[in-house]
Each structure stands twice: as C-alpha cells, then as structure tokens.
Design a protein around this motif. Structure first.
Motif, PDB file in Angstrom:
ATOM      1  N   VAL A 111      73.366-132.798  37.283  1.00  0.00           N
ATOM      2  CA  VAL A 111      73.734-133.054  38.670  1.00  0.00           C
ATOM      3  C   VAL A 111      75.006-133.201  38.857  1.00  0.00           C
ATOM      4  O   VAL A 111      75.745-134.055  38.430  1.00  0.00           O
ATOM      5  CB  VAL A 111      72.879-134.342  38.796  1.00  0.00           C
ATOM      6  N   ASN A 112      75.622-132.457  39.813  1.00  0.00           N
ATOM      7  CA  ASN A 112      76.896-132.761  40.105  1.00  0.00           C
ATOM      8  C   ASN A 112      77.372-133.288  41.398  1.00  0.00           C
ATOM      9  O   ASN A 112      76.894-133.018  42.596  1.00  0.00           O
ATOM     10  CB  ASN A 112      77.571-130.889  40.591  1.00  0.00           C
ATOM     11  N   LEU A 113      77.838-134.792  41.162  1.00  0.00           N
ATOM     12  CA  LEU A 113      78.182-135.464  42.414  1.00  0.00           C
ATOM     13  C   LEU A 113      79.430-135.276  43.113  1.00  0.00           C
ATOM     14  O   LEU A 113      79.667-136.112  43.881  1.00  0.00           O
ATOM     15  CB  LEU A 113      77.914-136.979  41.838  1.00  0.00           C
ATOM     16  N   ALA A 311      72.206-143.996  36.190  1.00  0.00           N
ATOM     17  CA  ALA A 311      72.185-144.091  34.724  1.00  0.00           C
ATOM     18  C   ALA A 311      70.879-143.040  34.276  1.00  0.00           C
ATOM     19  O   ALA A 311      71.187-142.210  33.195  1.00  0.00           O
ATOM     20  CB  ALA A 311      71.659-145.381  34.463  1.00  0.00           C
ATOM     21  N   MET A 312      69.852-142.857  35.088  1.00  0.00           N
ATOM     22  CA  MET A 312      68.878-141.779  34.533  1.00  0.00           C
ATOM     23  C   MET A 312      69.466-140.396  34.712  1.00  0.00           C
ATOM     24  O   MET A 312      68.934-139.341  33.880  1.00  0.00           O
ATOM     25  CB  MET A 312      67.780-141.749  35.546  1.00  0.00           C
ATOM     26  N   PHE A 313      70.568-140.177  35.455  1.00  0.00           N
ATOM     27  CA  PHE A 313      71.022-138.749  35.414  1.00  0.00           C
ATOM     28  C   PHE A 313      72.337-138.863  34.833  1.00  0.00           C
ATOM     29  O   PHE A 313      73.197-137.749  34.806  1.00  0.00           O
ATOM     30  CB  PHE A 313      71.082-138.289  36.967  1.00  0.00           C
ATOM     31  N   GLU A 348      66.194-144.822  50.372  1.00  0.00           N
ATOM     32  CA  GLU A 348      66.162-143.928  49.251  1.00  0.00           C
ATOM     33  C   GLU A 348      66.394-142.389  49.400  1.00  0.00           C
ATOM     34  O   GLU A 348      67.258-141.842  48.487  1.00  0.00           O
ATOM     35  CB  GLU A 348      64.760-144.210  48.427  1.00  0.00           C
ATOM     36  N   LEU A 349      65.895-141.895  50.417  1.00  0.00           N
ATOM     37  CA  LEU A 349      66.219-140.457  50.802  1.00  0.00           C
ATOM     38  C   LEU A 349      67.685-140.331  51.081  1.00  0.00           C
ATOM     39  O   LEU A 349      68.125-139.050  51.034  1.00  0.00           O
ATOM     40  CB  LEU A 349      65.311-140.059  52.085  1.00  0.00           C
ATOM     41  N   LEU A 350      68.059-141.504  51.764  1.00  0.00           N
ATOM     42  CA  LEU A 350      69.486-141.330  52.372  1.00  0.00           C
ATOM     43  C   LEU A 350      70.332-141.146  50.966  1.00  0.00           C
ATOM     44  O   LEU A 350      71.505-140.496  51.048  1.00  0.00           O
ATOM     45  CB  LEU A 350      69.889-142.640  53.019  1.00  0.00           C
ATOM     46  N   VAL A 351      70.126-142.168  49.844  1.00  0.00           N
ATOM     47  CA  VAL A 351      70.759-142.109  48.830  1.00  0.00           C
ATOM     48  C   VAL A 351      70.789-140.709  48.037  1.00  0.00           C
ATOM     49  O   VAL A 351      71.872-140.195  47.812  1.00  0.00           O
ATOM     50  CB  VAL A 351      70.344-143.108  47.590  1.00  0.00           C
ATOM     51  N   MET A 352      69.831-140.001  47.938  1.00  0.00           N
ATOM     52  CA  MET A 352      69.501-138.738  47.468  1.00  0.00           C
ATOM     53  C   MET A 352      70.246-137.527  48.266  1.00  0.00           C
ATOM     54  O   MET A 352      71.003-136.745  47.526  1.00  0.00           O
ATOM     55  CB  MET A 352      68.059-138.183  47.617  1.00  0.00           C
ATOM     56  N   SER A 353      70.384-137.819  49.571  1.00  0.00           N
ATOM     57  CA  SER A 353      71.041-136.933  50.504  1.00  0.00           C
ATOM     58  C   SER A 353      72.438-136.805  50.165  1.00  0.00           C
ATOM     59  O   SER A 353      73.218-135.806  49.935  1.00  0.00           O
ATOM     60  CB  SER A 353      70.707-137.294  52.023  1.00  0.00           C
ATOM     61  N   ILE A 354      72.996-138.165  50.169  1.00  0.00           N
ATOM     62  CA  ILE A 354      74.358-138.235  50.265  1.00  0.00           C
ATOM     63  C   ILE A 354      75.105-137.821  48.903  1.00  0.00           C
ATOM     64  O   ILE A 354      76.102-137.422  48.712  1.00  0.00           O
ATOM     65  CB  ILE A 354      74.851-139.904  50.603  1.00  0.00           C
ATOM     66  N   TYR A 355      74.408-138.355  47.727  1.00  0.00           N
ATOM     67  CA  TYR A 355      75.024-138.130  46.273  1.00  0.00           C
ATOM     68  C   TYR A 355      74.424-136.884  45.745  1.00  0.00           C
ATOM     69  O   TYR A 355      74.744-136.282  44.648  1.00  0.00           O
ATOM     70  CB  TYR A 355      74.560-139.215  45.459  1.00  0.00           C
ATOM     71  N   PHE A 357      71.311-135.993  44.940  1.00  0.00           N
ATOM     72  CA  PHE A 357      70.302-135.919  43.382  1.00  0.00           C
ATOM     73  C   PHE A 357      69.091-134.977  43.888  1.00  0.00           C
ATOM     74  O   PHE A 357      68.574-134.840  45.097  1.00  0.00           O
ATOM     75  CB  PHE A 357      69.806-137.511  43.329  1.00  0.00           C
ATOM     76  N   PRO A 358      68.500-134.693  42.826  1.00  0.00           N
ATOM     77  CA  PRO A 358      67.400-133.744  43.091  1.00  0.00           C
ATOM     78  C   PRO A 358      65.797-134.596  43.455  1.00  0.00           C
ATOM     79  O   PRO A 358      66.059-135.782  43.406  1.00  0.00           O
ATOM     80  CB  PRO A 358      67.051-133.247  41.637  1.00  0.00           C
TER      81      PRO A 358
END
Length: 403
Positions: A111-113, A311-313, A348-355, A357-358
């Motif tokens: 995952v590229n942040l 941490a998980m990623f 939670e979807l906002l976190v995924m969208s901005i960062y 994450f898959p």
C-alpha cells in the motif's frame, strides 16, 4: 431485555465474527471459498454510502436556523466542539505512541500512502475534483463531503424558496438511513465470511491485534470520560462545576448505555444541562446539534482504527503529515457520523479514501467500531453536556448557575 434489544445488532455481528473465526481456524485457507459473500456485503455498503453521506450532511446543515440571534451561540459552540474533538484525538495519538499497536499481523506491504506532486497539488487533489461525476466515487469522499455541505448551506440560505428542496433532503436522509439499516442486517453473515477469510489466511495472531486496540480504547476512553470531562467541567465552573456535572450526568450516562444512541439521549441531556445551570437558549441549541456534530468518542475510535490499519499494512503512524491528516480525518469523521445508524462506517470509508487503503482494510475498521460502541456512545452523548457548560462559560463570562 431492553439492553439486549438495544445492542442486538452488535451481538449478532459478534456472533457472525465468532462463527467466522472458528471456521477460519478449522478450515484454514480453504475458507477462502466464502470470501465472495463478504465481498458482496462490502460492495453493498460502498454503493449506499455516497447517497447516504450526501443526504445526511446536506439535510443536517439545511435544517439549521440561520437567524442572527443564534449566530454567536453557534460560533462559540462550534469552537468548543472543534476544540474537544481535536484534544481527544491528539491525546489518543499520544496514548497510541505510549502503547503502540503491535505489528504482528501484516495484511500487505504493497500500500503506497505517499501522494505524488508538491504540497499544493496534494491539497487540490484532497479537497476537489475537476468533474462532477468524480464526486460519486468513494475514492473522493472528502470533496464529496465538502460539496454536500455547500448544498446544505445553500438550501439553508434560500429561505422559503428552498423549502421544498429542504423537505426533499430530509426525506432522502430518512430513506437512505433505512437502506443502510437493511444492508446492515446482512452484516453478521458478510463480516463473518470476511473474518473467516482473514483468520484462515493470516492466522489466530489476528486476535491479539484486536484485543490490544480494544484495551487502548477502553482504557484511554475511561480515562478521558473521568479526567477529561472533569477538566472541562472545572474550566466551565471550577470545583463546583465538576461536582454539578457529575451529579446530574448520571442519568444521561445510563440513558446512553441503555439506548445506544446519542439522539435518544437528547431528552435526558436537555433535562441535565438545565439542572447544571445552562440557560435554555444555549442548551436547546448545543445539545441537539451536539448529538449530530459533536463526537469525542468517535474521535478517539477514529484514531485507534487508523493506528490499527496502519499497523496491519506495515505503515508507520508517527510522521507529522500522517498525524495532521489523522486529526483532520477525525474531525470530519466525527461530524459526518452523527445521527446515522452505524454512522461510524462512513468515517471508516473516509479513512480508506484519503489514505488509499484497499478494501481489505474495511472489515478491521468495522469490527473495532462495533466493539467500542458502548463506551463511544457514552462519550459522544454526555460530552454534549460538558460542551454546553463550556459554551455558557465563554458566552456569559461566568460559570453556569446550577439548579
């Protein structure tokens, strides 16, 4: 029985997760055959989330009374809300630094942040899109939230000419909330299938990561509830304010636990803040709006969820840019979640969208959000009472006069 009924959806989700965990432990990687069931559930959530966010935000803003007499109260109240959300978020970050989430489970290192381009280009990409249709993608949640807020603000300003549109927004909000409720009935099966897949492919060490994050939340959340709220009450009214707050905050706390809802706690909060000495013209504005816009408990959970997923990623949760972004996401998520059943999933979807994450990041976020819900509801609901006391202090220049 009332308690069981209130939290029945949480218990069903936990039952699904437990069954999925057992299946993952027994069958191992063979359990991947049921992963499509979890994918279907997540896709339904992704599909519903965009219209839900639009109607929730725009209708909430459109329904605010734009009268001038409320301007000063709304201004001070907004500063109080923003300050407590940021304080709770920052202190949670400190707690995560002191008790870091163990990286014993890594779902992916791919995952590229990092966002390409300079700071200005990143800001433009974060806040806006250049085509309307791009707003409808969950990958552009923040621009969509901004657009929804503008629509609500415009609907509020148009007065009588916009009355029909405001009714449409409110009606649409009710319909979309019910759609989310229907989708979440599939949650025990969908999340159970996805959790079985994760346990089957990653292994039982997954449980340690969740247990550690829950320990941080309930430990720090309890500390913030007792010490943090006492500090706010002291600012509002000295030692007498602390005594008054806890004397009359017991009923709202029990109501929040029993109902599992900040909205349902509004009547108890209104009665409590009146006894705390908050004038009716302040309490009647701060408490109802606080139930929608002011979420200290959600702020704390947002930070912990982000730390767990990082941490998980295999990503660090310590750089300045990540922390600043995390606080910004926390403020937005805390506001957006209000008044929506299972509204934490929007954050939670906002976190995924901005960062970036898959999709694999969503089940851990949802599971943690489900497990912390009781304490989060207490913090969200009763935090409005101490916010009303603070608003009174800053508006009147003196402590609230308790009944």
């Amino acid at each position: 029985m009332g308690f069981l009924k209130t939290y029945s959806s949480m218990f069903w989700l936990l039952a699904g997760i437990i069954c999925g965990s057992i299946a993952g432990l027994i069958f191992g990687e063979r359990v991947t055959v049921i992963k499509p069931v979890g994918d279907i559930f997540l896709n339904l959530l992704f599909t519903a989330i965009i219209p839900l966010v639009f109607f929730a935000i725009s209708s909430a803003i459109a329904s605010i009374d734009a009268g001038r007499k409320l301007g000063r109260i709304l201004g001070v109240m907004s500063l109080v809300f923003l300050s407590t959300i940021l304080i709770s978020g920052f202190l949670t970050i400190v707690a995560v630094w002191i008790f870091p989430v163990h990286q014993s489970v890594t779902l992916s290192h791919d995952v590229n942040l990092e966002q390409p381009g300079n700071w200005g280009e990143q800001l433009v990409r974060l806040l806006t899109v250049n085509e309307f249709y791009e707003l409808l993608s969950r990958k552009n949640m923040l621009p969509f939230i901004i657009f929804s807020g503008l629509v609500g603000f415009a609907a509020m300003r148009t007065g009588e000419a916009g009355a029909a549109f405001r009714r449409f927004l409110q009606s649409g909000n009710e319909v979309m909330k019910d759609i989310l409720t229907l989708i979440m009935k599939l949650g025990p099966v969908g999340l159970g299938a996805y959790f079985a897949y994760q346990v089957g492919t990653v292994g039982p060490q997954l449980f340690g990561t969740y247990a550690h994050s829950l320990g941080i939340y309930y430990g720090f959340g309890t500390f913030y509830f007792i010490v943090g709220f006492s500090a706010y009450a002291f600012i509002a009214g000295g030692f007498g304010g602390v005594k008054t707050f806890w004397k009359y905050n017991i009923v709202p706390t029990l109501t929040a636990v029993g109902t599992g809802s900040s909205i349902a706690t509004i009547p108890a909060n209104l009665e409590a803040v009146g006894k705390m000495g908050v004038p009716a013209e302040i309490g009647n504005v701060v408490v109802p709006l606080g139930a929608t816009l002011h979420k200290d408990g959600s702020s704390i959970s947002s930070i912990i969820k982000m730390a767990v997923v990082f941490a998980m990623f295999g990503k660090g949760f310590d750089s300045t840019s990540v922390i600043v972004m995390a606080l910004g996401v926390t403020v937005i998520a805390s506001i957006v979640e209000g008044g929506i059943p299972n509204g934490g999933y929007i954050g939670e979807l906002l976190v995924m969208s901005i960062y970036g994450f898959p999709v694999e990041a969503l089940p851990p976020l949802m599971i943690i959000g489900t497990l912390v819900d009781p304490l989060a509801t207490i913090l969200n609901a009763t935090g409005d009472n101490v916010a009303a006391m603070l608003t009174t202090r800053f508006l009147r220049g003196r402590a609230p006069a308790a009944a």
